[in-house]
Design an enzyme around this catalytic site. Sequence first.
Site, short mmCIF file in Angstrom:
data_model
loop_
_atom_site.label_atom_id
_atom_site.label_comp_id
_atom_site.label_asym_id
_atom_site.label_seq_id
_atom_site.Cartn_x
_atom_site.Cartn_y
_atom_site.Cartn_z
N ASP A 183 -63.20 -99.40 -52.82
CA ASP A 183 -63.05 -100.73 -53.39
C ASP A 183 -64.05 -101.70 -52.75
O ASP A 183 -64.63 -102.56 -53.43
CB ASP A 183 -61.61 -101.24 -53.23
CG ASP A 183 -60.99 -100.90 -51.88
OD1 ASP A 183 -61.69 -100.31 -51.02
OD2 ASP A 183 -59.82 -101.22 -51.66
N GLY B 70 -58.28 -104.78 -56.64
CA GLY B 70 -58.96 -104.86 -55.35
C GLY B 70 -59.31 -106.26 -54.91
O GLY B 70 -60.38 -106.48 -54.34
N SER B 71 -58.41 -107.21 -55.16
CA SER B 71 -58.73 -108.59 -54.81
C SER B 71 -58.88 -108.79 -53.31
O SER B 71 -59.73 -109.57 -52.87
CB SER B 71 -57.67 -109.56 -55.37
OG SER B 71 -56.40 -109.11 -55.06
N SER B 72 -58.12 -108.05 -52.51
CA SER B 72 -58.23 -108.22 -51.05
C SER B 72 -59.60 -107.76 -50.56
O SER B 72 -60.25 -108.45 -49.77
CB SER B 72 -57.17 -107.40 -50.32
OG SER B 72 -55.91 -107.68 -50.82
N ALA C 115 -62.33 -107.48 -52.35
CA ALA C 115 -63.37 -108.34 -52.90
C ALA C 115 -63.45 -109.65 -52.11
O ALA C 115 -64.55 -110.15 -51.83
CB ALA C 115 -63.13 -108.61 -54.38
O1 PMV Z 1 -54.31 -98.32 -55.18
P1 PMV Z 1 -55.77 -98.55 -55.14
O2 PMV Z 1 -56.31 -99.06 -56.42
O3 PMV Z 1 -56.18 -99.35 -53.97
O4 PMV Z 1 -56.46 -97.11 -54.99
C1 PMV Z 1 -56.19 -96.26 -53.92
C2 PMV Z 1 -57.04 -95.04 -54.00
C3 PMV Z 1 -56.80 -94.03 -52.88
O5 PMV Z 1 -57.74 -92.97 -53.06
C4 PMV Z 1 -55.42 -93.45 -52.97
C5 PMV Z 1 -57.00 -94.66 -51.51
C6 PMV Z 1 -58.42 -94.96 -51.15
O6 PMV Z 1 -58.62 -95.86 -50.31
O7 PMV Z 1 -59.35 -94.32 -51.63
#
Ligand code: PMV
Length: 341
Positions: free
Chosen positions: A174, A129-131, A133
């Site tokens: 995130d 989740g660097s973007s 953060a």
């Molecule tokens: O791929 P990541 O780590 O960004 O996780 C996405 C998780 C989802 O539930 C599929 C999308 C979201 O924004 O919640």
Amino acid sequence: MNKQSLRSNDLKQITVSAPGKLMLLGEHAVVYGRPCIVTAVGQRMKATVELLEKPLFQLNAPDVQITDYKKPMDQLGIGDIPKGAKFVEIAVKNYFISQSTSEVKKMRLHLGGVNVTTTSEFSSQFGFGSSSASTVCIVKALSELTRTKLDNRAIFDLAYKTVLDIQGKGSGFDVAAAVFGGTLYFVIGGKIIKPLRINNLPLIVGYSGIKFDTVRLIDEVAEKAKKYPSVVDNIYDQIARLVDLAQKAILKSDFIALGELMNFNEGYLATLGVEGKKLAGMIYAAREAGANGAKLSGAGIGDCMIAIASEDKKQAVEDGITAAGGEVIDFKTNVEGVKIE
Ligand code: PMV
């Protein structure tokens, strides 16, 4: 930097940091109103933000290959924006559109600009989740520098808006992890952001080395939901139930139950078609080596898997993940949210 100097009127530069995230349970279903559980991870994103006397936006983000990126402040959000610059640039733009202190007004009259440098303690490849953060860092830093003093909720809202402006979809889990830190029970858009007070979480994380587009996977699951609405809706409901049980297990440090619930969750994610062969191999290897449970974390197919294991099984589980072609990543969970450095 102490609090006193931060309050001084001529603060022109500040460094803030925000943690990455790991989805523990509830991915995909969270996009459709069901809850998820996310933990903030120890590797942090840092941003140094400086107010300039000239109307220029400057960005250096070496981790995402952005060096000396410049544009006039009145061009923010306009034209072709390199991928690595998007989140910071749109965060700056959204900040100045939405706030109205005298410092912000000055910027809007193009009497000032912003210089940003971001650095990351983790690779942007891991899917931590660097973007999000870095978006949170920018909003927090500008809020301090222009004395709007946004609280965490307002920082979440503005950073989440920025992510939606760019990606079009996403739950914001995130962003919540980056802002609030800790381990959170979360519902889309921050309808619920509930900290789960825990001491430790014996998690093992394996990186698959595969990159896959999150938005594409959300779309693929949405296609399935369109074709088989009642089936997929039922899966989301089951995930919601197991997330609620997992919340209780986490609060009781019942890591046996948590592991079992993670396995249930993985079954549903496999049914939705987002497991992927490589992650599946790593997940099965972790379970065979004695993990209480294992599942993918995030959108699926690539990025990371997580396993929960007792201390005496930790090494065997890590070896199993490595033997299945994964890279074990060492880091802290449940860490502090966005903060001034
Ligand atoms: O791929 P990541 O780590 O960004 O996780 C996405 C998780 C989802 O539930 C599929 C999308 C979201 O924004 O919640």
